[in-house]
Design an enzyme around this catalytic site. Structure first.
Site, PDB file in Angstrom:
ATOM      1  N   LYS A   4      18.888 -47.857  65.459  1.00 26.26           N
ATOM      2  CA  LYS A   4      18.914 -48.809  64.355  1.00 26.26           C
ATOM      3  C   LYS A   4      20.244 -49.584  64.350  1.00 26.26           C
ATOM      4  O   LYS A   4      20.267 -50.800  64.164  1.00 26.26           O
ATOM      5  CB  LYS A   4      18.740 -48.082  63.017  1.00 26.26           C
ATOM      6  CG  LYS A   4      17.450 -47.267  62.889  1.00 26.26           C
ATOM      7  CD  LYS A   4      16.227 -48.133  62.780  1.00 26.26           C
ATOM      8  CE  LYS A   4      14.992 -47.339  62.348  1.00 26.26           C
ATOM      9  NZ  LYS A   4      14.615 -46.272  63.280  1.00 26.26           N
ATOM     10  N   LYS A  55      14.761 -48.512  55.387  1.00 23.60           N
ATOM     11  CA  LYS A  55      14.352 -47.495  56.352  1.00 23.60           C
ATOM     12  C   LYS A  55      15.514 -46.568  56.669  1.00 23.60           C
ATOM     13  O   LYS A  55      16.690 -46.960  56.613  1.00 23.60           O
ATOM     14  CB  LYS A  55      13.831 -48.141  57.632  1.00 23.60           C
ATOM     15  CG  LYS A  55      14.751 -49.146  58.312  1.00 23.60           C
ATOM     16  CD  LYS A  55      14.003 -49.834  59.451  1.00 23.60           C
ATOM     17  CE  LYS A  55      14.818 -50.933  60.086  1.00 23.60           C
ATOM     18  NZ  LYS A  55      14.069 -51.637  61.156  1.00 23.60           N
ATOM     19  N   ARG A  94       7.566 -55.298  71.146  1.00 21.70           N
ATOM     20  CA  ARG A  94       8.412 -54.439  71.974  1.00 21.70           C
ATOM     21  C   ARG A  94       8.689 -55.168  73.287  1.00 21.70           C
ATOM     22  O   ARG A  94       7.811 -55.327  74.127  1.00 21.70           O
ATOM     23  CB  ARG A  94       7.721 -53.097  72.226  1.00 21.70           C
ATOM     24  CG  ARG A  94       8.371 -52.220  73.292  1.00 21.70           C
ATOM     25  CD  ARG A  94       9.809 -51.817  72.971  1.00 21.70           C
ATOM     26  NE  ARG A  94       9.962 -51.192  71.690  1.00 21.70           N
ATOM     27  CZ  ARG A  94       9.712 -49.901  71.450  1.00 21.70           C
ATOM     28  NH1 ARG A  94       9.271 -49.115  72.409  1.00 21.70           N
ATOM     29  NH2 ARG A  94       9.924 -49.411  70.228  1.00 21.70           N
ATOM     30  N   ARG A 112       2.886 -55.233  68.236  1.00 24.15           N
ATOM     31  CA  ARG A 112       2.221 -54.198  67.449  1.00 24.15           C
ATOM     32  C   ARG A 112       1.940 -54.778  66.059  1.00 24.15           C
ATOM     33  O   ARG A 112       2.857 -55.005  65.279  1.00 24.15           O
ATOM     34  CB  ARG A 112       3.100 -52.953  67.405  1.00 24.15           C
ATOM     35  CG  ARG A 112       3.309 -52.363  68.809  1.00 24.15           C
ATOM     36  CD  ARG A 112       4.535 -51.522  68.922  1.00 24.15           C
ATOM     37  NE  ARG A 112       5.738 -52.295  68.671  1.00 24.15           N
ATOM     38  CZ  ARG A 112       6.962 -51.755  68.590  1.00 24.15           C
ATOM     39  NH1 ARG A 112       7.124 -50.459  68.728  1.00 24.15           N
ATOM     40  NH2 ARG A 112       7.997 -52.527  68.358  1.00 24.15           N
ATOM     41  N   ARG A 158       3.656 -51.870  58.320  1.00 25.86           N
ATOM     42  CA  ARG A 158       4.239 -51.392  59.576  1.00 25.86           C
ATOM     43  C   ARG A 158       3.308 -51.683  60.747  1.00 25.86           C
ATOM     44  O   ARG A 158       2.119 -51.429  60.680  1.00 25.86           O
ATOM     45  CB  ARG A 158       4.500 -49.883  59.499  1.00 25.86           C
ATOM     46  CG  ARG A 158       5.433 -49.480  58.378  1.00 25.86           C
ATOM     47  CD  ARG A 158       5.445 -47.972  58.189  1.00 25.86           C
ATOM     48  NE  ARG A 158       4.137 -47.463  57.778  1.00 25.86           N
ATOM     49  CZ  ARG A 158       3.844 -46.173  57.661  1.00 25.86           C
ATOM     50  NH1 ARG A 158       4.765 -45.260  57.921  1.00 25.86           N
ATOM     51  NH2 ARG A 158       2.629 -45.801  57.283  1.00 25.86           N
ATOM     52  N   ASP A 187      13.088 -54.437  69.914  1.00 23.82           N
ATOM     53  CA  ASP A 187      12.036 -54.785  68.960  1.00 23.82           C
ATOM     54  C   ASP A 187      12.363 -56.117  68.295  1.00 23.82           C
ATOM     55  O   ASP A 187      13.472 -56.302  67.774  1.00 23.82           O
ATOM     56  CB  ASP A 187      11.895 -53.690  67.908  1.00 23.82           C
ATOM     57  CG  ASP A 187      11.259 -52.429  68.480  1.00 23.82           C
ATOM     58  OD1 ASP A 187      10.779 -52.470  69.625  1.00 23.82           O
ATOM     59  OD2 ASP A 187      11.251 -51.404  67.769  1.00 23.82           O
ATOM     60  N   GLU A 230      15.530 -53.639  66.135  1.00 22.71           N
ATOM     61  CA  GLU A 230      15.997 -52.357  66.658  1.00 22.71           C
ATOM     62  C   GLU A 230      16.193 -52.491  68.159  1.00 22.71           C
ATOM     63  O   GLU A 230      15.618 -53.386  68.798  1.00 22.71           O
ATOM     64  CB  GLU A 230      14.996 -51.221  66.391  1.00 22.71           C
ATOM     65  CG  GLU A 230      14.795 -50.877  64.934  1.00 22.71           C
ATOM     66  CD  GLU A 230      13.853 -49.673  64.749  1.00 22.71           C
ATOM     67  OE1 GLU A 230      13.629 -48.926  65.723  1.00 22.71           O
ATOM     68  OE2 GLU A 230      13.355 -49.516  63.623  1.00 22.71           O
ATOM     69  N   ASN A 232      15.713 -49.734  71.170  1.00 19.49           N
ATOM     70  CA  ASN A 232      15.290 -48.370  71.476  1.00 19.49           C
ATOM     71  C   ASN A 232      15.803 -47.957  72.849  1.00 19.49           C
ATOM     72  O   ASN A 232      15.549 -48.640  73.846  1.00 19.49           O
ATOM     73  CB  ASN A 232      13.767 -48.285  71.450  1.00 19.49           C
ATOM     74  CG  ASN A 232      13.208 -48.566  70.070  1.00 19.49           C
ATOM     75  OD1 ASN A 232      12.990 -47.651  69.292  1.00 19.49           O
ATOM     76  ND2 ASN A 232      12.993 -49.832  69.753  1.00 19.49           N
TER      77      ASN A 232
END
Length: 316
Positions: free
Chosen positions: A124, A159, A209, A224, A232, A272, A280, A282
């Site tokens: 994050k 979050k 992504r 997504r 979400r 993301d 984000e 990852n």
């Protein structure tokens, strides 16, 4: 090649699991695969970092998809490559594992992603360095800061810093309904930091992504898309994955971040993107290899193992 810190093999859903796609491509090229869990790492003064590993062979069967040899102890330096993949949260045991793996690096092991880079890029918070690509964002423990941020932006997302798969994500609209209760839940009455971001309506087009391998963007992303009334897009939260070519903005972001992340030892990262904004980065276990391949024919696992072999040769 050794897969380090993966979840128990028996729990894999091989039709979509990225780690499985990596192992399948590695075996196709003639590499052998061994696996272990975090608790299998061992170090003792006077010896190298070792792990209790299982050598496995993929069978090609959809049910009994691997055959495993009995556990054996092996030094991590005995493998051409050690892949560190484990789902968040980044907890104390994960942190300790990175230190053990960094000791193995000092002994000569080749670990991907680099343990120090994993510690330095919490998923994050890693976006803070690239503020030119992110939307309005706040990190705080203080509920007063969150109230001020909500008053300024009206529609916000809250979050936890250690979640995954959409876990613990809340949206609070202009009416501020339940903002206090949600804040108390996430910050544990001031004991834990929270990330707050302006709600991006482009989420209806998907939380993309964008994969970066060896510093270079994969030309397709997986969008997504939230379903129904869900905010979400995460696949684990019921989102629908749709593979798409990268947009011009996606390329701009990936080409800016990719070389920086790669230079620090992050062979694989998943960026993301919602709309034009990075949300984000990852690095612990980026996914979506198989969804992209199934929908576009772009063999992401092939690209990854290519980059891995090149990185191993460079370190050797």
């Amino acid at each position: 090649m050794q897969r380090e810190d993966l979840n128990p093999l028996e729990s894999f859903k091989i039709y979509k699991d990225t780690t499985f796609a990596m192992m399948r491509e590695a075996q196709r090229r003639g590499h052998t695969v061994a696996v272990c869990l975090p608790q299998d790492l061992v170090w003792q003064r006077g010896s190298q970092v070792t792990a209790r590993v299982r050598d496995i062979v993929l069978t090609g069967d959809s049910t009994n998809w691997f055959q495993a040899q009995p556990l054996r102890s092996a030094a991590l330096t005995a493998f051409d490559a050690v892949l560190m993949r484990k789902d968040p949260p980044f907890d104390s045991e994960y942190f300790y594992a990175t230190h053990l793996l960094e000791q193995a690096e000092r002994e000569g092991a080749r670990v991907f992603n680099k343990p120090r880079a994993l510690r330095d890029h919490p998923e994050k918070l890693a976006i803070m360095e690239f503020s030119q690509f992110i939307g309005p964002t706040l990190v705080t423990r203080d509920p007063r800061d969150i109230q001020r941020f909500h008053a300024e932006h009206g529609d916000i997302i809250l979050k936890p810093l250690d979640g995954m798969g959409g876990m613990g994500i809340f949206r609070v609209g202009p009416d501020g309904l339940n903002l206090g209760s949600i804040t108390e839940t996430l910050n544990r009455h001031g004991a834990q930091s929270v990330m707050v971001q302006k709600f991006l309506p482009e989420i209806t087009e998907g939380d993309k992504r964008v994969l970066v391998i060896g510093g270079k963007p994969v030309p397709f992303c997986l969008a997504r898309i939230p379903q129904g009334s869900e905010v979400r897009g995460n696949l684990a939260a019921g989102g629908k994955g749709v593979a798409r070519p990268l947009s011009a903005r996606d390329w701009e972001i990936a080409e800016a971040l990719g070389p920086v992340l790669h230079s620090r030892g992050l062979l694989l990262a998943g960026v993301d993107v919602i709309g034009d904004c990075v949300t984000e980065i990852n690095v612990t276990s980026p996914t979506c290899f198989q969804e992209i391949y199934d929908q576009t024919g772009c063999n992401v696992a092939f690209l990854f193992v290519d980059a891995l072999e090149e990185a191993v040769a460079a370190r050797a």
